[in-house]
Scaffold this motif. Sequence first.
Motif, PDB file in Angstrom:
ATOM      1  N   LYS A  51       0.837  -1.202   0.000  1.00 14.37           N
ATOM      2  CA  LYS A  51       0.000   0.000   0.000  1.00 14.37           C
ATOM      3  C   LYS A  51       0.874   1.255   0.000  1.00 14.37           C
ATOM      4  CE  LYS A  51      -3.601   2.669   0.401  1.00 14.37           C
ATOM      5  NZ  LYS A  51      -4.551   2.850  -0.690  1.00 14.37           N
ATOM      6  N   VAL A  86      -6.991 -11.322   1.795  1.00 20.76           N
ATOM      7  CA  VAL A  86      -8.116 -10.408   1.564  1.00 20.76           C
ATOM      8  C   VAL A  86      -8.215  -9.429   2.731  1.00 20.76           C
ATOM      9  CG1 VAL A  86     -10.645 -10.246   1.487  1.00 20.76           C
ATOM     10  CG2 VAL A  86      -9.464 -11.980   0.109  1.00 20.76           C
ATOM     11  N   LYS A  87      -8.233  -9.960   3.936  1.00 23.63           N
ATOM     12  CA  LYS A  87      -8.385  -9.119   5.132  1.00 23.63           C
ATOM     13  C   LYS A  87      -7.198  -8.178   5.312  1.00 23.63           C
ATOM     14  CE  LYS A  87     -11.266 -12.549   7.439  1.00 23.63           C
ATOM     15  NZ  LYS A  87     -11.335 -13.564   8.505  1.00 23.63           N
ATOM     16  N   GLN A  90      -7.501  -5.381   2.751  1.00 24.01           N
ATOM     17  CA  GLN A  90      -8.597  -4.488   3.127  1.00 24.01           C
ATOM     18  C   GLN A  90      -8.215  -3.599   4.301  1.00 24.01           C
ATOM     19  OE1 GLN A  90     -11.659  -7.488   3.628  1.00 24.01           O
ATOM     20  NE2 GLN A  90     -12.685  -6.792   1.768  1.00 24.01           N
ATOM     21  N   LYS A  91      -7.446  -4.126   5.224  1.00 25.98           N
ATOM     22  CA  LYS A  91      -7.030  -3.342   6.392  1.00 25.98           C
ATOM     23  C   LYS A  91      -6.286  -2.071   5.974  1.00 25.98           C
ATOM     24  CE  LYS A  91      -4.678  -3.590  10.764  1.00 25.98           C
ATOM     25  NZ  LYS A  91      -4.220  -4.436  11.843  1.00 25.98           N
ATOM     26  N   GLY A  93      -6.749  -0.526   2.985  1.00 27.73           N
ATOM     27  CA  GLY A  93      -7.507   0.209   1.974  1.00 27.73           C
ATOM     28  C   GLY A  93      -7.204  -0.171   0.541  1.00 27.73           C
ATOM     29  N   GLU A  95      -8.215  -2.148  -2.637  1.00 31.10           N
ATOM     30  CA  GLU A  95      -9.385  -2.823  -3.206  1.00 31.10           C
ATOM     31  C   GLU A  95      -9.036  -4.276  -3.503  1.00 31.10           C
ATOM     32  OE1 GLU A  95     -12.217  -2.836  -7.178  1.00 31.10           O
ATOM     33  OE2 GLU A  95     -10.638  -1.342  -7.032  1.00 31.10           O
ATOM     34  N   VAL A  96      -9.959  -5.188  -3.187  1.00 32.45           N
ATOM     35  CA  VAL A  96      -9.738  -6.607  -3.434  1.00 32.45           C
ATOM     36  C   VAL A  96     -10.806  -7.136  -4.382  1.00 32.45           C
ATOM     37  CG1 VAL A  96      -9.564  -8.908  -2.409  1.00 32.45           C
ATOM     38  CG2 VAL A  96      -8.710  -6.929  -1.146  1.00 32.45           C
ATOM     39  N   GLY A 121     -16.966  -8.113   1.952  1.00 40.13           N
ATOM     40  CA  GLY A 121     -16.962  -6.810   1.313  1.00 40.13           C
ATOM     41  C   GLY A 121     -16.080  -6.727   0.087  1.00 40.13           C
ATOM     42  N   ILE A 122     -15.877  -7.853  -0.591  1.00 42.37           N
ATOM     43  CA  ILE A 122     -15.100  -7.868  -1.832  1.00 42.37           C
ATOM     44  C   ILE A 122     -15.804  -6.987  -2.854  1.00 42.37           C
ATOM     45  CG2 ILE A 122     -14.362  -9.363  -3.755  1.00 42.37           C
ATOM     46  CD1 ILE A 122     -12.860  -9.877  -1.148  1.00 42.37           C
ATOM     47  N   SER A 123     -15.058  -6.221  -3.640  1.00 46.60           N
ATOM     48  CA  SER A 123     -15.706  -5.356  -4.628  1.00 46.60           C
ATOM     49  C   SER A 123     -16.209  -6.142  -5.840  1.00 46.60           C
ATOM     50  CB  SER A 123     -14.763  -4.237  -5.071  1.00 46.60           C
ATOM     51  OG  SER A 123     -13.699  -4.748  -5.839  1.00 46.60           O
ATOM     52  N   THR A 168     -21.197  -6.432  -3.568  1.00 49.92           N
ATOM     53  CA  THR A 168     -20.218  -7.078  -4.434  1.00 49.92           C
ATOM     54  C   THR A 168     -20.763  -7.188  -5.864  1.00 49.92           C
ATOM     55  OG1 THR A 168     -19.367  -8.354  -2.571  1.00 49.92           O
ATOM     56  CG2 THR A 168     -18.807  -9.171  -4.764  1.00 49.92           C
TER      57      THR A 168
END
Length: 173
Positions: A51, A86-87, A90-91, A93, A95-96, A121-123, A168
């Motif tokens: 990130k 994934v987590k 996401q932590k 920011g 996008e996954v 909360g996967i996009s 999603t």
Amino acid sequence: IKLLKLNFTGGEPTTDPNLVDYIRYVKGRIPRITITTNGSLITEKKAKELKEAGLNMAKISIDGLSKFHNEFRNYEGAYEKAINAVKNFQKYGIEVRVQSTLTKYNREDLLKLMEVLSDLGISHQTIVPVCPIGRADKEMMLSKEEYKDFITQMYKKVIYLLEKGNKTNFQIR
């Protein structure tokens, strides 16, 4: 000509010790920087590092729930590591998106996985039919009737998830 997106892929791009340097180098030159990964090496520290280097999005391959995914990937613990990736992304920011391979043997798993990914909360989740290359063979492919039935079941699952407030975006190719 302007390059709008750069995707690091592989094999597994996170095995390259220079990946963070590559991302830092293109940050600011290319608007969207992404990777495609199996997630096996994405610790919280690695997600933060990616990130900070400039990573915008990660696409993770998840092909079913734990038992199927681990067998399909020929690696015990692959599913758990992918979910942790994934987590971790996401932590920070990032996008996954998830890409899943559809075979004769994981149809029910993929329908259940849609709910797991929605809850995370996967996009996006993109489901692609298996191609008979590498370890995959024609026996793994769905017939036209099986494919049509899967699409119908997937549609019903999407409606159900929408009613639950799902955000999603589900796609099938």
